[in-house]
Design a protein around this motif. Sequence first.
Motif, PDB file in Angstrom:
ATOM      1  N   ASN A  69       0.820  -1.210   0.000  1.00  0.00           N
ATOM      2  CA  ASN A  69       0.000   0.000   0.000  1.00  0.00           C
ATOM      3  C   ASN A  69       0.853   1.259   0.000  1.00  0.00           C
ATOM      4  O   ASN A  69       1.991   1.243   0.484  1.00  0.00           O
ATOM      5  N   PRO A  70       0.322   2.385  -0.528  1.00  0.00           N
ATOM      6  CA  PRO A  70       1.089   3.625  -0.556  1.00  0.00           C
ATOM      7  C   PRO A  70       1.536   4.042   0.845  1.00  0.00           C
ATOM      8  O   PRO A  70       0.755   3.999   1.800  1.00  0.00           O
ATOM      9  N   LEU A  71       2.794   4.443   0.946  1.00  0.00           N
ATOM     10  CA  LEU A  71       3.399   4.843   2.206  1.00  0.00           C
ATOM     11  C   LEU A  71       3.868   6.288   2.056  1.00  0.00           C
ATOM     12  O   LEU A  71       4.804   6.569   1.297  1.00  0.00           O
ATOM     13  N   LEU A  72       3.203   7.202   2.745  1.00  0.00           N
ATOM     14  CA  LEU A  72       3.520   8.624   2.651  1.00  0.00           C
ATOM     15  C   LEU A  72       4.686   8.956   3.581  1.00  0.00           C
ATOM     16  O   LEU A  72       4.686   8.559   4.746  1.00  0.00           O
ATOM     17  N   PRO A  73       5.676   9.708   3.084  1.00  0.00           N
ATOM     18  CA  PRO A  73       6.837  10.057   3.915  1.00  0.00           C
ATOM     19  C   PRO A  73       6.555  11.283   4.788  1.00  0.00           C
ATOM     20  O   PRO A  73       5.568  12.002   4.579  1.00  0.00           O
ATOM     21  N   ASN A  74       7.429  11.506   5.746  1.00  0.00           N
ATOM     22  CA  ASN A  74       7.428  12.735   6.554  1.00  0.00           C
ATOM     23  C   ASN A  74       6.142  12.972   7.328  1.00  0.00           C
ATOM     24  O   ASN A  74       5.701  14.114   7.482  1.00  0.00           O
ATOM     25  N   VAL A  75       5.518  11.906   7.795  1.00  0.00           N
ATOM     26  CA  VAL A  75       4.332  12.023   8.639  1.00  0.00           C
ATOM     27  C   VAL A  75       4.725  11.652  10.071  1.00  0.00           C
ATOM     28  O   VAL A  75       5.779  11.066  10.302  1.00  0.00           O
ATOM     29  N   VAL A  76       3.892  11.983  11.027  1.00  0.00           N
ATOM     30  CA  VAL A  76       4.192  11.690  12.432  1.00  0.00           C
ATOM     31  C   VAL A  76       4.283  10.184  12.662  1.00  0.00           C
ATOM     32  O   VAL A  76       5.152   9.713  13.382  1.00  0.00           O
ATOM     33  N   ALA A  77       3.370   9.431  12.046  1.00  0.00           N
ATOM     34  CA  ALA A  77       3.409   7.973  12.207  1.00  0.00           C
ATOM     35  C   ALA A  77       2.877   7.288  10.958  1.00  0.00           C
ATOM     36  O   ALA A  77       1.996   7.811  10.274  1.00  0.00           O
ATOM     37  N   GLN A  78       3.429   6.120  10.684  1.00  0.00           N
ATOM     38  CA  GLN A  78       2.971   5.231   9.612  1.00  0.00           C
ATOM     39  C   GLN A  78       2.599   3.901  10.274  1.00  0.00           C
ATOM     40  O   GLN A  78       3.420   3.318  10.979  1.00  0.00           O
ATOM     41  N   ILE A  79       1.370   3.463  10.043  1.00  0.00           N
ATOM     42  CA  ILE A  79       0.903   2.211  10.634  1.00  0.00           C
ATOM     43  C   ILE A  79       0.297   1.362   9.526  1.00  0.00           C
ATOM     44  O   ILE A  79      -0.662   1.778   8.877  1.00  0.00           O
ATOM     45  N   GLU A  80       0.879   0.199   9.313  1.00  0.00           N
ATOM     46  CA  GLU A  80       0.421  -0.718   8.268  1.00  0.00           C
ATOM     47  C   GLU A  80      -0.421  -1.819   8.920  1.00  0.00           C
ATOM     48  O   GLU A  80       0.020  -2.446   9.885  1.00  0.00           O
ATOM     49  N   CYS A  81      -1.625  -2.031   8.388  1.00  0.00           N
ATOM     50  CA  CYS A  81      -2.557  -2.977   9.004  1.00  0.00           C
ATOM     51  C   CYS A  81      -3.072  -4.018   8.017  1.00  0.00           C
ATOM     52  O   CYS A  81      -3.309  -3.709   6.847  1.00  0.00           O
ATOM     53  N   GLN A  82      -3.267  -5.220   8.534  1.00  0.00           N
ATOM     54  CA  GLN A  82      -3.977  -6.256   7.798  1.00  0.00           C
ATOM     55  C   GLN A  82      -5.426  -6.210   8.276  1.00  0.00           C
ATOM     56  O   GLN A  82      -5.682  -6.110   9.480  1.00  0.00           O
ATOM     57  N   LEU A  83      -6.351  -6.264   7.339  1.00  0.00           N
ATOM     58  CA  LEU A  83      -7.763  -6.205   7.686  1.00  0.00           C
ATOM     59  C   LEU A  83      -8.133  -7.425   8.520  1.00  0.00           C
ATOM     60  O   LEU A  83      -7.905  -8.562   8.123  1.00  0.00           O
ATOM     61  N   HIS A  84      -8.699  -7.168   9.696  1.00  0.00           N
ATOM     62  CA  HIS A  84      -9.119  -8.240  10.600  1.00  0.00           C
ATOM     63  C   HIS A  84     -10.633  -8.463  10.515  1.00  0.00           C
ATOM     64  O   HIS A  84     -11.096  -9.589  10.484  1.00  0.00           O
ATOM     65  N   LYS A  85     -11.386  -7.343  10.462  1.00  0.00           N
ATOM     66  CA  LYS A  85     -12.842  -7.452  10.448  1.00  0.00           C
ATOM     67  C   LYS A  85     -13.452  -6.168   9.912  1.00  0.00           C
ATOM     68  O   LYS A  85     -12.892  -5.087  10.076  1.00  0.00           O
ATOM     69  N   GLU A  86     -14.616  -6.298   9.282  1.00  0.00           N
ATOM     70  CA  GLU A  86     -15.361  -5.133   8.780  1.00  0.00           C
ATOM     71  C   GLU A  86     -16.781  -5.223   9.299  1.00  0.00           C
ATOM     72  O   GLU A  86     -17.371  -6.302   9.333  1.00  0.00           O
ATOM     73  N   MET A  87     -17.301  -4.085   9.750  1.00  0.00           N
ATOM     74  CA  MET A  87     -18.687  -3.986  10.201  1.00  0.00           C
ATOM     75  C   MET A  87     -19.314  -2.750   9.570  1.00  0.00           C
ATOM     76  O   MET A  87     -18.607  -1.803   9.234  1.00  0.00           O
ATOM     77  N   SER A  88     -20.609  -2.759   9.452  1.00  0.00           N
ATOM     78  CA  SER A  88     -21.309  -1.599   8.919  1.00  0.00           C
ATOM     79  C   SER A  88     -21.770  -0.723  10.071  1.00  0.00           C
ATOM     80  O   SER A  88     -22.286  -1.212  11.073  1.00  0.00           O
ATOM     81  N   GLY A  89     -21.561   0.584   9.915  1.00  0.00           N
ATOM     82  CA  GLY A  89     -22.013   1.559  10.906  1.00  0.00           C
ATOM     83  C   GLY A  89     -22.664   2.721  10.208  1.00  0.00           C
ATOM     84  O   GLY A  89     -22.022   3.728   9.944  1.00  0.00           O
ATOM     85  N   GLY A  90     -23.937   2.585   9.848  1.00  0.00           N
ATOM     86  CA  GLY A  90     -24.631   3.655   9.120  1.00  0.00           C
ATOM     87  C   GLY A  90     -24.039   3.823   7.736  1.00  0.00           C
ATOM     88  O   GLY A  90     -23.973   2.878   6.957  1.00  0.00           O
ATOM     89  N   THR A  91     -23.555   5.020   7.443  1.00  0.00           N
ATOM     90  CA  THR A  91     -22.984   5.327   6.120  1.00  0.00           C
ATOM     91  C   THR A  91     -21.538   4.850   5.983  1.00  0.00           C
ATOM     92  O   THR A  91     -20.959   4.960   4.915  1.00  0.00           O
TER      93      THR A  91
END
Length: 177
Positions: free
Chosen positions: A111-133
């Motif tokens: 996935n795209p990794l933006l430089p010069n940010v306070v933090a970069q966190i790479e995640c694997q999708l664990h679960k998806e839920m619907s919350g309204g929109t």
Amino acid sequence: MSANQATGNVTSETFKPIISNFATGVSIITVRHNKKDYGLTASAVCSVSLDPPMLLICVNQNTGTQKAIMEAGSFNVHILGKQQGDLALKFSKSHTDKFEDLVYSYSDLGNPLLPNVVAQIECQLHKEMSGGTHSVFLGKVHSAKSITENPLLYLKGQFGEFTHLKQETFKPKEETV
């Protein structure tokens, strides 16, 4: 001092000025799917667990980014610094090439990794839920790094930065006998 109140039939119009009192950090979510990069600005990001490390992000279901996260099964979170309001605005616009004129790389999960940010966190999708929109995604942290920089904050429709209060403000008052 003005006040907002909503009881019973709370609508988006009555809820928005109330929830805007909650200061949040500003982040950019990125993902790559089918050789196309997607991204958006998000304030609905929070830590869920430290063991295992997990994040929660909320993404509007009407975005290409939401669909790409569902298909790719991973995403990156970039916590922005106090000087990155322009970058936040760039990624907040719909139907634009948000990566145009940016120098960036790709993370371990692709996935795209933006430089010069306070933090970069790479995640694997664990679960998806619907919350309204929105889709509420739980991500298991694959990798993370940060720098020492103050984050960009969002409050009442404006960007800002954190200011520490003096410790004397929180000292208990001495009791008189």
